[in-house]
Design a protein around this motif. Structure first.
Motif, mmCIF file in Angstrom:
data_model
loop_
_atom_site.group_PDB
_atom_site.id
_atom_site.type_symbol
_atom_site.label_atom_id
_atom_site.label_comp_id
_atom_site.label_asym_id
_atom_site.label_seq_id
_atom_site.Cartn_x
_atom_site.Cartn_y
_atom_site.Cartn_z
ATOM 1 N N MET A 1 43.705 20.924 30.270
ATOM 2 C CA MET A 1 42.738 21.648 29.492
ATOM 3 C C MET A 1 42.753 23.092 29.611
ATOM 4 S SD MET A 1 38.812 21.024 29.387
ATOM 5 C CE MET A 1 38.127 20.792 27.816
ATOM 6 N N THR A 2 42.742 23.949 28.851
ATOM 7 C CA THR A 2 42.640 25.407 29.017
ATOM 8 C C THR A 2 41.541 25.971 29.092
ATOM 9 O OG1 THR A 2 42.839 25.898 26.473
ATOM 10 C CG2 THR A 2 45.020 25.643 27.678
ATOM 11 N N ASP A 3 41.429 27.161 29.620
ATOM 12 C CA ASP A 3 40.304 27.872 29.864
ATOM 13 C C ASP A 3 39.322 28.268 28.594
ATOM 14 O OD1 ASP A 3 37.961 29.127 31.238
ATOM 15 O OD2 ASP A 3 39.246 30.369 32.472
ATOM 16 N N VAL A 4 38.373 28.444 28.556
ATOM 17 C CA VAL A 4 37.604 29.022 27.013
ATOM 18 C C VAL A 4 37.648 30.488 27.024
ATOM 19 C CG1 VAL A 4 36.051 27.049 26.609
ATOM 20 C CG2 VAL A 4 35.424 28.907 28.296
ATOM 21 N N TYR A 5 37.927 31.124 28.392
ATOM 22 C CA TYR A 5 38.067 32.564 28.299
ATOM 23 C C TYR A 5 39.631 33.036 28.639
ATOM 24 C CZ TYR A 5 33.137 32.726 29.137
ATOM 25 O OH TYR A 5 31.569 32.628 28.854
ATOM 26 N N ASP A 6 39.744 34.200 28.094
ATOM 27 C CA ASP A 6 41.072 34.796 28.565
ATOM 28 C C ASP A 6 40.955 35.241 29.993
ATOM 29 O OD1 ASP A 6 39.755 37.263 28.700
ATOM 30 O OD2 ASP A 6 40.813 38.079 26.816
ATOM 31 N N LYS A 7 42.164 35.711 30.667
ATOM 32 C CA LYS A 7 42.287 35.924 32.144
ATOM 33 C C LYS A 7 41.574 36.958 32.407
ATOM 34 C CE LYS A 7 45.712 36.088 35.653
ATOM 35 N NZ LYS A 7 46.964 36.210 36.181
ATOM 36 N N ALA A 8 41.431 38.076 31.636
ATOM 37 C CA ALA A 8 40.657 39.097 32.055
ATOM 38 C C ALA A 8 39.105 38.877 32.059
ATOM 39 C CB ALA A 8 40.781 40.453 31.275
ATOM 40 N N LYS A 9 38.671 38.084 31.100
ATOM 41 C CA LYS A 9 37.379 37.733 30.939
ATOM 42 C C LYS A 9 36.658 36.888 32.027
ATOM 43 C CE LYS A 9 33.190 37.010 29.040
ATOM 44 N NZ LYS A 9 31.969 38.030 28.983
ATOM 45 N N ARG A 10 37.587 35.868 32.509
ATOM 46 C CA ARG A 10 37.426 34.858 33.425
ATOM 47 C C ARG A 10 37.184 35.591 35.054
ATOM 48 N NH1 ARG A 10 34.674 30.666 33.923
ATOM 49 N NH2 ARG A 10 35.498 29.992 32.252
ATOM 50 N N SER A 11 38.240 36.580 34.852
ATOM 51 C CA SER A 11 37.991 37.447 36.107
ATOM 52 C C SER A 11 36.800 38.152 36.378
ATOM 53 C CB SER A 11 39.129 38.312 36.289
ATOM 54 O OG SER A 11 39.319 39.166 37.437
ATOM 55 N N ALA A 12 36.392 38.845 35.106
ATOM 56 C CA ALA A 12 35.109 39.571 35.146
ATOM 57 C C ALA A 12 33.979 38.491 35.474
ATOM 58 C CB ALA A 12 34.794 40.104 33.653
ATOM 59 N N VAL A 13 33.832 37.143 34.836
ATOM 60 C CA VAL A 13 32.738 36.459 35.092
ATOM 61 C C VAL A 13 32.798 35.973 36.572
ATOM 62 C CG1 VAL A 13 31.923 34.088 34.517
ATOM 63 C CG2 VAL A 13 32.722 35.304 32.603
ATOM 64 N N MET A 14 34.039 35.781 37.114
ATOM 65 C CA MET A 14 33.930 35.265 38.521
ATOM 66 C C MET A 14 33.523 36.241 39.499
ATOM 67 S SD MET A 14 34.431 31.972 38.338
ATOM 68 C CE MET A 14 34.804 31.644 40.189
ATOM 69 N N ALA A 15 33.841 37.636 39.187
ATOM 70 C CA ALA A 15 33.251 38.887 39.827
ATOM 71 C C ALA A 15 32.103 38.820 39.906
ATOM 72 C CB ALA A 15 33.999 39.973 39.474
ATOM 73 N N ARG A 16 31.063 38.446 39.130
ATOM 74 C CA ARG A 16 29.817 38.585 39.042
ATOM 75 C C ARG A 16 29.269 37.229 39.937
ATOM 76 N NH1 ARG A 16 26.870 40.745 34.086
ATOM 77 N NH2 ARG A 16 25.205 40.551 35.767
ATOM 78 N N VAL A 17 30.025 36.529 40.497
ATOM 79 C CA VAL A 17 29.228 35.295 41.220
ATOM 80 C C VAL A 17 29.108 36.144 42.588
ATOM 81 C CG1 VAL A 17 29.874 33.117 42.394
ATOM 82 C CG2 VAL A 17 30.421 33.358 40.020
ATOM 83 N N ARG A 18 27.711 35.934 42.951
ATOM 84 C CA ARG A 18 27.384 36.799 44.239
ATOM 85 C C ARG A 18 27.342 35.868 45.493
ATOM 86 N NH1 ARG A 18 22.561 40.497 42.475
ATOM 87 N NH2 ARG A 18 23.037 41.389 44.578
ATOM 88 N N SER A 19 27.605 36.430 46.536
ATOM 89 C CA SER A 19 27.199 35.624 47.697
ATOM 90 C C SER A 19 26.138 36.076 48.676
ATOM 91 C CB SER A 19 28.582 35.754 48.560
ATOM 92 O OG SER A 19 28.725 37.278 49.015
ATOM 93 N N GLN A 20 25.675 37.094 48.402
ATOM 94 C CA GLN A 20 24.297 37.556 49.071
ATOM 95 C C GLN A 20 23.304 37.737 47.830
ATOM 96 O OE1 GLN A 20 24.963 40.735 51.669
ATOM 97 N NE2 GLN A 20 26.170 39.493 52.711
#
Length: 150
Positions: A1-20
């Motif tokens: 199964m492929t990702d619904v986002y392209d690589k750049a968009k997925r990177s931007a989405v994951m970069a917004r996942v916070r740890s604090q």
């Protein structure tokens, strides 16, 4: 199964996942403040860098997201269909790291409490749990203070 986002968009989405300062962490801090507890945040000098620390009570809180830390609830048991092997290994590493941090804190004489993201669905129950925990630690703290030499 492929990702619904392209690589750049997925990177931007994951970069917004916070740890604090995540939503569940802010809710825990609000509940603890409402109960009159004093605490410190993200002590880097302690194993695992606990999210909330009460040094006087030697109590450390970890706020875990159910998905990221492999909780047994519906959200934590879900494994993405895309890149399944990566996610299984990632969560397994997180769980192993969590166990090591809890063991190291226990060995150093700290009590730990893990608060799962799904626990915030019932804030009244969580508040009662925290209140009971704080009552026990204040009794422990008081008992050690009474044994100190004059």
């Amino acid at each position: 199964m492929t990702d619904v986002y392209d690589k750049a968009k997925r990177s931007a989405v994951m970069a917004r996942v916070r740890s604090q300062d995540t939503g569940p962490e802010l809710k825990l801090r609000r509940l603890l403040t409402g109960l009159g507890a004093r605490y410190r945040l993200h002590r880097k000098d302690l194993p695992g860098s606990p999210d909330v620390v009460m040094p006087g009570r030697r109590l450390a809180f970890f706020v875990h997201g159910c998905f990221w830390h492999g909780h047994g609830c519906a959200r934590g048991a879900r494994v993405p269909k895309a890149n399944r092997d990566y996610w299984l290994a990632k969560v397994a590493r997180n769980v192993a790291r969590d166990e090591q941090a809890l063991a190291a804190l226990a060995q150093a004489g700290w009590r730990t409490e893990v608060v799962w993201e799904c626990a915030f669905k019932d804030e009244a129950a969580l508040s009662a749990r925290l209140q009971a925990l704080l009552a026990v630690t204040s009794v422990l703290k008081g008992s050690t203070a009474s044994r100190a030499p004059p």
